[in-house]
Design a protein around this motif. Structure first.
Motif, PDB file in Angstrom:
ATOM      1  N   ALA A  40      22.149  36.259  39.570  1.00  0.00           N
ATOM      2  CA  ALA A  40      21.387  35.053  39.309  1.00  0.00           C
ATOM      3  C   ALA A  40      22.051  33.824  40.541  1.00  0.00           C
ATOM      4  N   LEU A  41      23.286  34.410  40.561  1.00  0.00           N
ATOM      5  CA  LEU A  41      24.353  33.534  41.400  1.00  0.00           C
ATOM      6  C   LEU A  41      24.229  34.241  42.492  1.00  0.00           C
ATOM      7  N   ILE A  42      23.684  35.220  42.709  1.00  0.00           N
ATOM      8  CA  ILE A  42      23.162  35.458  44.529  1.00  0.00           C
ATOM      9  C   ILE A  42      22.275  34.943  44.564  1.00  0.00           C
ATOM     10  N   GLY A  43      21.195  34.357  43.598  1.00  0.00           N
ATOM     11  CA  GLY A  43      19.540  34.030  43.785  1.00  0.00           C
ATOM     12  C   GLY A  43      19.803  32.360  43.884  1.00  0.00           C
ATOM     13  N   LEU A  44      20.974  31.545  43.213  1.00  0.00           N
ATOM     14  CA  LEU A  44      21.252  30.675  42.895  1.00  0.00           C
ATOM     15  C   LEU A  44      21.600  29.681  44.851  1.00  0.00           C
ATOM     16  N   GLY A  45      22.729  31.204  45.245  1.00  0.00           N
ATOM     17  CA  GLY A  45      23.322  30.912  46.550  1.00  0.00           C
ATOM     18  C   GLY A  45      21.962  30.949  46.991  1.00  0.00           C
ATOM     19  N   TYR A  46      21.846  31.676  47.669  1.00  0.00           N
ATOM     20  CA  TYR A  46      20.297  31.494  48.508  1.00  0.00           C
ATOM     21  C   TYR A  46      19.704  29.837  48.586  1.00  0.00           C
ATOM     22  N   LEU A  47      19.299  29.940  47.200  1.00  0.00           N
ATOM     23  CA  LEU A  47      18.200  29.015  46.682  1.00  0.00           C
ATOM     24  C   LEU A  47      18.787  27.366  47.467  1.00  0.00           C
ATOM     25  N   GLY A  48      20.426  27.198  47.214  1.00  0.00           N
ATOM     26  CA  GLY A  48      21.768  26.885  48.295  1.00  0.00           C
ATOM     27  C   GLY A  48      21.740  26.328  49.486  1.00  0.00           C
ATOM     28  N   LEU A  49      21.388  27.902  50.582  1.00  0.00           N
ATOM     29  CA  LEU A  49      21.504  27.359  51.357  1.00  0.00           C
ATOM     30  C   LEU A  49      19.993  26.878  51.812  1.00  0.00           C
ATOM     31  N   ARG A  50      18.669  27.645  51.562  1.00  0.00           N
ATOM     32  CA  ARG A  50      17.719  27.117  51.822  1.00  0.00           C
ATOM     33  C   ARG A  50      17.092  25.484  51.892  1.00  0.00           C
ATOM     34  N   ASN A  51      18.247  24.386  50.720  1.00  0.00           N
ATOM     35  CA  ASN A  51      18.160  24.021  50.715  1.00  0.00           C
ATOM     36  C   ASN A  51      18.919  23.122  51.689  1.00  0.00           C
ATOM     37  N   ASP A  52      20.176  23.636  52.445  1.00  0.00           N
ATOM     38  CA  ASP A  52      20.714  22.494  52.674  1.00  0.00           C
ATOM     39  C   ASP A  52      22.800  23.024  52.564  1.00  0.00           C
ATOM     40  N   ILE A  55      27.757  25.481  51.764  1.00  0.00           N
ATOM     41  CA  ILE A  55      29.413  25.916  51.523  1.00  0.00           C
ATOM     42  C   ILE A  55      29.210  26.371  49.976  1.00  0.00           C
ATOM     43  N   ILE A  56      28.444  25.351  49.067  1.00  0.00           N
ATOM     44  CA  ILE A  56      27.773  25.724  47.569  1.00  0.00           C
ATOM     45  C   ILE A  56      27.804  26.784  47.820  1.00  0.00           C
ATOM     46  N   GLY A  57      26.394  27.278  48.665  1.00  0.00           N
ATOM     47  CA  GLY A  57      25.430  28.585  48.787  1.00  0.00           C
ATOM     48  C   GLY A  57      26.158  29.805  49.206  1.00  0.00           C
ATOM     49  N   LEU A  58      27.088  30.204  50.046  1.00  0.00           N
ATOM     50  CA  LEU A  58      27.503  30.569  50.176  1.00  0.00           C
ATOM     51  C   LEU A  58      28.898  31.189  49.181  1.00  0.00           C
ATOM     52  N   ILE A  59      29.531  30.565  48.798  1.00  0.00           N
ATOM     53  CA  ILE A  59      30.405  30.596  47.686  1.00  0.00           C
ATOM     54  C   ILE A  59      29.619  30.744  47.052  1.00  0.00           C
ATOM     55  N   LEU A  60      28.241  30.762  45.959  1.00  0.00           N
ATOM     56  CA  LEU A  60      28.226  31.471  45.233  1.00  0.00           C
ATOM     57  C   LEU A  60      27.472  32.940  45.129  1.00  0.00           C
ATOM     58  N   ILE A  61      26.834  33.007  46.083  1.00  0.00           N
ATOM     59  CA  ILE A  61      26.644  34.605  47.198  1.00  0.00           C
ATOM     60  C   ILE A  61      27.671  35.257  46.986  1.00  0.00           C
ATOM     61  N   ALA A  62      29.243  34.701  47.569  1.00  0.00           N
ATOM     62  CA  ALA A  62      29.774  35.278  47.559  1.00  0.00           C
ATOM     63  C   ALA A  62      30.914  35.830  46.176  1.00  0.00           C
ATOM     64  N   ILE A  63      30.278  34.838  45.340  1.00  0.00           N
ATOM     65  CA  ILE A  63      31.071  35.119  43.524  1.00  0.00           C
ATOM     66  C   ILE A  63      29.712  36.437  43.512  1.00  0.00           C
ATOM     67  N   GLY A  64      28.955  36.167  43.005  1.00  0.00           N
ATOM     68  CA  GLY A  64      27.967  37.167  43.193  1.00  0.00           C
ATOM     69  C   GLY A  64      27.971  38.493  43.372  1.00  0.00           C
ATOM     70  N   SER A  65      28.467  38.123  44.830  1.00  0.00           N
ATOM     71  CA  SER A  65      28.001  39.987  45.412  1.00  0.00           C
ATOM     72  C   SER A  65      29.077  40.470  44.975  1.00  0.00           C
ATOM     73  N   LEU A  66      30.093  39.699  44.824  1.00  0.00           N
ATOM     74  CA  LEU A  66      32.343  40.843  44.702  1.00  0.00           C
ATOM     75  C   LEU A  66      31.795  41.198  42.973  1.00  0.00           C
ATOM     76  N   VAL A  67      31.177  40.473  42.023  1.00  0.00           N
ATOM     77  CA  VAL A  67      31.238  40.936  40.878  1.00  0.00           C
ATOM     78  C   VAL A  67      29.932  42.049  40.591  1.00  0.00           C
ATOM     79  N   LEU A  68      28.614  42.138  41.204  1.00  0.00           N
ATOM     80  CA  LEU A  68      28.033  42.669  41.223  1.00  0.00           C
ATOM     81  C   LEU A  68      28.088  44.113  42.261  1.00  0.00           C
ATOM     82  N   ILE A  69      29.185  44.267  43.049  1.00  0.00           N
ATOM     83  CA  ILE A  69      30.085  44.936  43.677  1.00  0.00           C
ATOM     84  C   ILE A  69      31.317  45.742  42.520  1.00  0.00           C
TER      85      ILE A  69
END
Length: 99
Positions: A40-52, A55-69
């Motif tokens: 869900a964090l990765i998905g919300l980060g992706y939505l953040g990237l799509r909505n310009d 920074i917050i999108g990349l942060i959410l994707i990074a945190i979600g990816s690290l936790v998932l790994i």
């Protein structure tokens, strides 16, 4: 109630919230919640990237990816071990053909 793109996202967020509350009250959904939150964090980060909101999108994707790994580290270790075994066996077969 008419469903559109925003109401679908709202229903998904409500469902995630209900599952989190149920988990906190002791009605566990198994290990699904532990994998669902990073996704869900990765998905919300992706939505953040799509909505310009880069920074917050990349942060959410990074945190979600690290936790998932971290959650999938056991599976990743098994895959690496199987790959090493297969590579070692194929390496031994190549050396035995040379002689």
């Amino acid at each position: 109630m008419r469903l559109n793109r925003n109401s679908g996202l709202a229903l998904a967020l409500i469902a995630f919230g209900v599952m989190i509350l149920l988990s906190k009250m002791g009605l566990h959904m198994g290990h699904i919640m532990s994998y669902l939150f990073p996704v869900a964090l990765i998905g919300l980060g992706y939505l953040g990237l799509r909505n310009d909101r880069t920074i917050i999108g990349l942060i959410l994707i990074a945190i979600g990816s690290l936790v998932l790994i971290v959650k999938l580290s056991g599976v990743i270790a098994i895959i690496v071990a199987i790959g090493l075994i297969v590579y070692g066996i194929s390496s031994l077969k190549r050396k035995s053909r040379a002689y």
